[in-house]
Scaffold this active site. Structure first.
Site, PDB file in Angstrom:
ATOM      1  N   ILE A 151       8.122  12.158  17.778  1.00  0.00           N
ATOM      2  CA  ILE A 151       7.642  13.475  17.428  1.00  0.00           C
ATOM      3  C   ILE A 151       8.606  14.737  16.846  1.00  0.00           C
ATOM      4  CG2 ILE A 151       5.461  13.216  18.781  1.00  0.00           C
ATOM      5  CD1 ILE A 151       6.703  14.499  20.885  1.00  0.00           C
ATOM      6  N   ASP A 152       8.316  15.493  16.222  1.00  0.00           N
ATOM      7  CA  ASP A 152       8.977  16.641  15.587  1.00  0.00           C
ATOM      8  C   ASP A 152       9.983  17.572  16.720  1.00  0.00           C
ATOM      9  OD1 ASP A 152       8.289  16.069  13.120  1.00  0.00           O
ATOM     10  OD2 ASP A 152       6.507  17.429  13.079  1.00  0.00           O
ATOM     11  N   LYS A 153      11.096  17.844  16.476  1.00  0.00           N
ATOM     12  CA  LYS A 153      11.889  18.717  17.315  1.00  0.00           C
ATOM     13  C   LYS A 153      11.073  19.695  18.417  1.00  0.00           C
ATOM     14  CE  LYS A 153      15.539  22.245  17.553  1.00  0.00           C
ATOM     15  NZ  LYS A 153      16.334  23.071  16.806  1.00  0.00           N
ATOM     16  N   ARG A 254       0.505  18.977  11.071  1.00  0.00           N
ATOM     17  CA  ARG A 254       1.161  20.128  10.393  1.00  0.00           C
ATOM     18  C   ARG A 254       0.617  20.283   8.841  1.00  0.00           C
ATOM     19  NH1 ARG A 254       7.321  20.125  11.735  1.00  0.00           N
ATOM     20  NH2 ARG A 254       7.288  22.131  11.064  1.00  0.00           N
TER      21      ARG A 254
END
Length: 341
Positions: A151-153, A254
């Site tokens: 998953i993204d930062k 997103r």
């Protein structure tokens, strides 16, 4: 200028850090500007220094920073040291372990933690923590220990980590075959028209901004991506949504939400850190800016994770609380909606 003009530079002794092929429609563009579009956290100065030191090659020939990249050019950035992401340094970083057995573990990643080392983030990552706490983790197809998915930062939430080769293969297959379960909670700009629905639109890299992904609705570019959404609560100018992933593309929620016209709240990369809905009153602007401070990242949390246990065959489902910053941001919007109804 090629390597023969600079005998000190031997490409066979350098390590490839980046490789990009200019797209068919690429207009001639200076190589330093071209690389700025591709490499996250890179500055023009750093790229120009790399060029001066003989690290930028186009079609296997050394070039200066003013070289004009054309369609079809293969641009490489080479350095004397291996990419830092392959130099995995164990770091004693605490992990929030939700579940663990001898086959796998489930961790709850805090916002702000990068999952694996990469350009500009070579330490403090989840993998640095994993290689400290666990020995001999199996490597995935990208050579990353334990990682089944990522998953993204600035997205928080649940990740499953494989501890054995068998678990890695079994879990990766479930993600590939879409039999795993992943639910995210998002706060998005705008009042959504539908209470629930499905977004289907291929996702690929944005040719104008390589750090962004975008939807290609015709399906001729990118990879298939499917997100099922359901409205949980409406706060007027923003909406809290549950998103269930059928596929797991980079930035999927997103990008799909932006495509619908409902960019994630405070998602800087996709423009959600601007006031996209609401009034022009100074008081409202102040309220939104204060909420950005309380929730200083894209409002996205990987809340639920389900999969079949590789050893027992049992379907396991894990749930997590919304982290404090998201709870606080949602509470502020909830109060605002009540007082401005």
């Amino acid at each position: 200028m090629d390597s023969s003009e600079n005998p000190e530079v031997n490409p066979d002794e350098l390590f490839e850090h980046y490789r990009f092929v200019a797209a068919k429609g690429q207009e001639p563009l200076r190589v330093d500007k071209f690389l700025m579009n591709f490499i996250e956290n890179a500055t023009r100065n750093k790229i120009q220094q790399a060029a001066k030191q003989g690290h930028i090659w186009v079609n296997d020939a050394l070039v200066k920073q003013n070289y004009k990249v054309k369609a079809g050019d293969e641009v490489k950035v080479l350095f004397e040291h291996p990419p830092y992401e392959f130099l995995l340094t164990p770091e004693d970083i605490p992990l929030d372990i939700v579940y663990e057995d001898d086959t796998l573990l489930v961790v709850n990643k805090p916002p702000g933690m990068v999952v694996h080392p990469g350009h500009g983030n070579y330490s403090g990552t989840l993998i640095n923590a994993l290689v400290h706490h666990f020995e001999n983790l199996p490597k995935n197809s990208s050579n990353r220990p334990g990682l089944v998915h990522r998953i993204d930062k600035d997205t928080s939430g649940l990740l499953v980590i494989a501890k054995t080769e068998e678990a890695m293969t079994h879990l990766a297959k479930q993600f590939f075959e879409k039999s795993s379960e992943r639910e995210y909670i998002a706060l998005v700009w705008g009042n959504m028209d539908e209470d629930e629905g499905t977004i289907e639109g291929h996702i690929g890299r944005n040719p104008k901004n390589r750090l962004q992904m975008m939807v290609f609705p015709e399906g001729d570019t990118g990879k298939e991506a499917v997100t099922h959404f359901k409205v949980l609560e409406r706060f007027g100018y923003v909406t809290m949504v549950s998103c269930k992933l059928e596929t797991g593309r980079t930035h999927q929620i997103r990008v799909h939400m932006k495509f619908l016209g409902h960019t994630l709240f405070n998602d800087a990369r996709y423009g959600g850190d601007k006031i996209l809905k609401g009034t022009t009153f100074t008081k409202y602007k102040q309220f939104v800016e204060n909420t950005f401070k309380v929730l200083p990242r894209q409002a996205l949390h990987a809340k639920t994770l389900g999969f079949e246990h590789p050893k027992t065959g049992e379907f396991m489902r894990f749930d997590s609380e919304l982290p404090e910053d998201m709870q606080n941001g949602i509470e502020k919007w909830s109060n605002y909606a009540k007082h401005n109804a």
